[in-house]
Design a protein around this motif. Sequence first.
Motif, PDB file in Angstrom:
ATOM      1  N   THR A  40      47.490  54.909 -41.064  1.00 26.47           N
ATOM      2  CA  THR A  40      46.359  53.410 -42.079  1.00 26.47           C
ATOM      3  C   THR A  40      45.013  55.150 -42.477  1.00 26.47           C
ATOM      4  O   THR A  40      45.477  56.415 -42.002  1.00 26.47           O
ATOM      5  CB  THR A  40      45.833  53.661 -40.241  1.00 26.47           C
ATOM      6  OG1 THR A  40      45.337  54.405 -39.899  1.00 26.47           O
ATOM      7  CG2 THR A  40      46.819  52.704 -40.221  1.00 26.47           C
ATOM      8  N   THR A  41      43.924  54.121 -43.104  1.00 25.77           N
ATOM      9  CA  THR A  41      43.173  55.046 -43.213  1.00 25.77           C
ATOM     10  C   THR A  41      42.262  55.563 -42.620  1.00 25.77           C
ATOM     11  O   THR A  41      41.837  56.622 -42.398  1.00 25.77           O
ATOM     12  CB  THR A  41      42.547  54.024 -44.270  1.00 25.77           C
ATOM     13  OG1 THR A  41      41.625  53.477 -43.978  1.00 25.77           O
ATOM     14  CG2 THR A  41      43.210  53.746 -45.737  1.00 25.77           C
ATOM     15  N   ARG A  42      42.500  55.355 -41.380  1.00 27.87           N
ATOM     16  CA  ARG A  42      41.771  55.135 -40.055  1.00 27.87           C
ATOM     17  C   ARG A  42      42.403  56.826 -39.570  1.00 27.87           C
ATOM     18  O   ARG A  42      41.207  57.984 -39.778  1.00 27.87           O
ATOM     19  CB  ARG A  42      41.249  54.514 -39.440  1.00 27.87           C
ATOM     20  CG  ARG A  42      40.688  54.740 -37.607  1.00 27.87           C
ATOM     21  CD  ARG A  42      40.392  54.071 -36.529  1.00 27.87           C
ATOM     22  NE  ARG A  42      40.033  52.485 -37.967  1.00 27.87           N
ATOM     23  CZ  ARG A  42      38.644  52.151 -37.484  1.00 27.87           C
ATOM     24  NH1 ARG A  42      37.542  53.033 -37.076  1.00 27.87           N
ATOM     25  NH2 ARG A  42      38.572  51.052 -37.906  1.00 27.87           N
ATOM     26  N   GLU A  43      43.438  56.710 -39.663  1.00 31.83           N
ATOM     27  CA  GLU A  43      44.125  58.599 -39.380  1.00 31.83           C
ATOM     28  C   GLU A  43      43.984  59.140 -39.976  1.00 31.83           C
ATOM     29  O   GLU A  43      43.380  60.308 -39.815  1.00 31.83           O
ATOM     30  CB  GLU A  43      46.206  57.722 -38.846  1.00 31.83           C
ATOM     31  CG  GLU A  43      45.686  57.221 -37.825  1.00 31.83           C
ATOM     32  CD  GLU A  43      47.731  56.529 -38.287  1.00 31.83           C
ATOM     33  OE1 GLU A  43      48.513  56.224 -36.582  1.00 31.83           O
ATOM     34  OE2 GLU A  43      48.339  56.559 -38.935  1.00 31.83           O
ATOM     35  N   ALA A  45      41.088  59.772 -42.479  1.00 29.36           N
ATOM     36  CA  ALA A  45      39.575  60.161 -41.738  1.00 29.36           C
ATOM     37  C   ALA A  45      39.759  60.714 -40.506  1.00 29.36           C
ATOM     38  O   ALA A  45      38.702  61.697 -40.674  1.00 29.36           O
ATOM     39  CB  ALA A  45      38.547  58.428 -41.332  1.00 29.36           C
ATOM     40  N   LYS A  46      40.292  60.291 -39.734  1.00 31.62           N
ATOM     41  CA  LYS A  46      40.267  61.440 -37.717  1.00 31.62           C
ATOM     42  C   LYS A  46      40.994  62.372 -38.605  1.00 31.62           C
ATOM     43  O   LYS A  46      40.585  63.629 -38.588  1.00 31.62           O
ATOM     44  CB  LYS A  46      41.394  60.699 -37.131  1.00 31.62           C
ATOM     45  CG  LYS A  46      40.939  61.257 -36.037  1.00 31.62           C
ATOM     46  CD  LYS A  46      42.133  60.255 -34.636  1.00 31.62           C
ATOM     47  CE  LYS A  46      41.916  61.454 -33.489  1.00 31.62           C
ATOM     48  NZ  LYS A  46      42.810  60.768 -32.577  1.00 31.62           N
ATOM     49  N   SER A  51      34.792  60.109 -39.962  1.00 31.14           N
ATOM     50  CA  SER A  51      35.080  58.327 -39.770  1.00 31.14           C
ATOM     51  C   SER A  51      35.067  57.535 -40.949  1.00 31.14           C
ATOM     52  O   SER A  51      35.753  58.611 -42.264  1.00 31.14           O
ATOM     53  CB  SER A  51      33.732  58.116 -39.500  1.00 31.14           C
ATOM     54  OG  SER A  51      32.355  58.206 -40.391  1.00 31.14           O
ATOM     55  N   ILE A  52      35.310  56.932 -40.939  1.00 28.28           N
ATOM     56  CA  ILE A  52      36.735  55.723 -41.514  1.00 28.28           C
ATOM     57  C   ILE A  52      35.448  54.989 -42.498  1.00 28.28           C
ATOM     58  O   ILE A  52      35.016  55.328 -43.759  1.00 28.28           O
ATOM     59  CB  ILE A  52      36.860  54.520 -41.054  1.00 28.28           C
ATOM     60  CG1 ILE A  52      37.594  54.067 -41.686  1.00 28.28           C
ATOM     61  CG2 ILE A  52      36.480  54.209 -39.703  1.00 28.28           C
ATOM     62  CD1 ILE A  52      38.815  54.224 -42.363  1.00 28.28           C
ATOM     63  N   TYR A  56      35.688  56.042 -46.703  1.00 28.89           N
ATOM     64  CA  TYR A  56      34.965  54.917 -48.273  1.00 28.89           C
ATOM     65  C   TYR A  56      34.085  54.783 -48.838  1.00 28.89           C
ATOM     66  O   TYR A  56      33.477  55.145 -50.152  1.00 28.89           O
ATOM     67  CB  TYR A  56      34.969  53.380 -47.336  1.00 28.89           C
ATOM     68  CG  TYR A  56      36.190  52.827 -46.363  1.00 28.89           C
ATOM     69  CD1 TYR A  56      37.365  52.655 -48.029  1.00 28.89           C
ATOM     70  CD2 TYR A  56      36.872  52.466 -45.074  1.00 28.89           C
ATOM     71  CE1 TYR A  56      38.387  52.420 -47.547  1.00 28.89           C
ATOM     72  CE2 TYR A  56      38.146  52.389 -45.074  1.00 28.89           C
ATOM     73  CZ  TYR A  56      38.811  52.279 -45.842  1.00 28.89           C
ATOM     74  OH  TYR A  56      40.148  51.575 -45.261  1.00 28.89           O
ATOM     75  N   LYS A  62      43.568  53.419 -49.555  1.00 32.44           N
ATOM     76  CA  LYS A  62      44.390  54.626 -49.451  1.00 32.44           C
ATOM     77  C   LYS A  62      44.760  54.671 -50.103  1.00 32.44           C
ATOM     78  O   LYS A  62      45.182  55.999 -50.175  1.00 32.44           O
ATOM     79  CB  LYS A  62      45.425  53.869 -48.335  1.00 32.44           C
ATOM     80  CG  LYS A  62      46.473  54.825 -47.643  1.00 32.44           C
ATOM     81  CD  LYS A  62      47.450  54.432 -46.835  1.00 32.44           C
ATOM     82  CE  LYS A  62      48.124  53.224 -46.942  1.00 32.44           C
ATOM     83  NZ  LYS A  62      48.785  52.701 -46.112  1.00 32.44           N
TER      84      LYS A  62
END
Length: 210
Positions: A40-43, A45-46, A51-52, A56, A62
């Motif tokens: 995921t894009t959140r993963e 970012a981490k 941050s997410i 962006y 992605k």
Amino acid sequence: MKKREVIASVKDEKLVKKRRNEMIKGAISLIKQKGFHQTTTREIAKASGFSIGTLYEYIRKKEDVLYLVCDRIYDEVRERTEQDIGAHHGTIEGLRRAIAHYFRVVDELDDEVLVMYQEVKALSKESLPYVLNKELEMTAIFERILRTCVESGALALSESEIRLFAHNIIVLGQMWAFRRWALRKMYTLDEYIEWQTEFLLKGIVEKQRV
């Protein structure tokens, strides 16, 4: 083909390059483990250390990450193969140097190369041609180098042979990444470069003697 624009809201080009390199590093590690669709894009970012929301600011989706990986590989190959040829332009020595530079780029970006070709199937039908054309542009770099050798009289190759030879160079470089689990137990990078280059050139030299 013109480089595909990946839109960033940040205007500082140096910062954009820095953050995107961090993003690529984080994404590659995750995609290797989980695959593109499962990451995921959140993963990303981490793993990249921000941050997410910050993510962006540098990409819009992605899929942009794979574009960035693709462009990075191509840009590195282009820059490296064009450097250090100088006085060796149109010579066998210049060709040897270009091959060595390309193989070293693959070694340095082996994870990126591996992920790019494993996950290219994850791209949409609209996006896939861009990546495939970048591959052809990389091959065209060596076609141009080979043509200068033919023009100078250093090599005697037909246009069809030039194209096939260029593809062989690209594939042998990729093999260092794709089969690293076996090759790196048997050879150093320098040995691999030397021997593969000799194998490539031997066939041409022998053909010219006939």
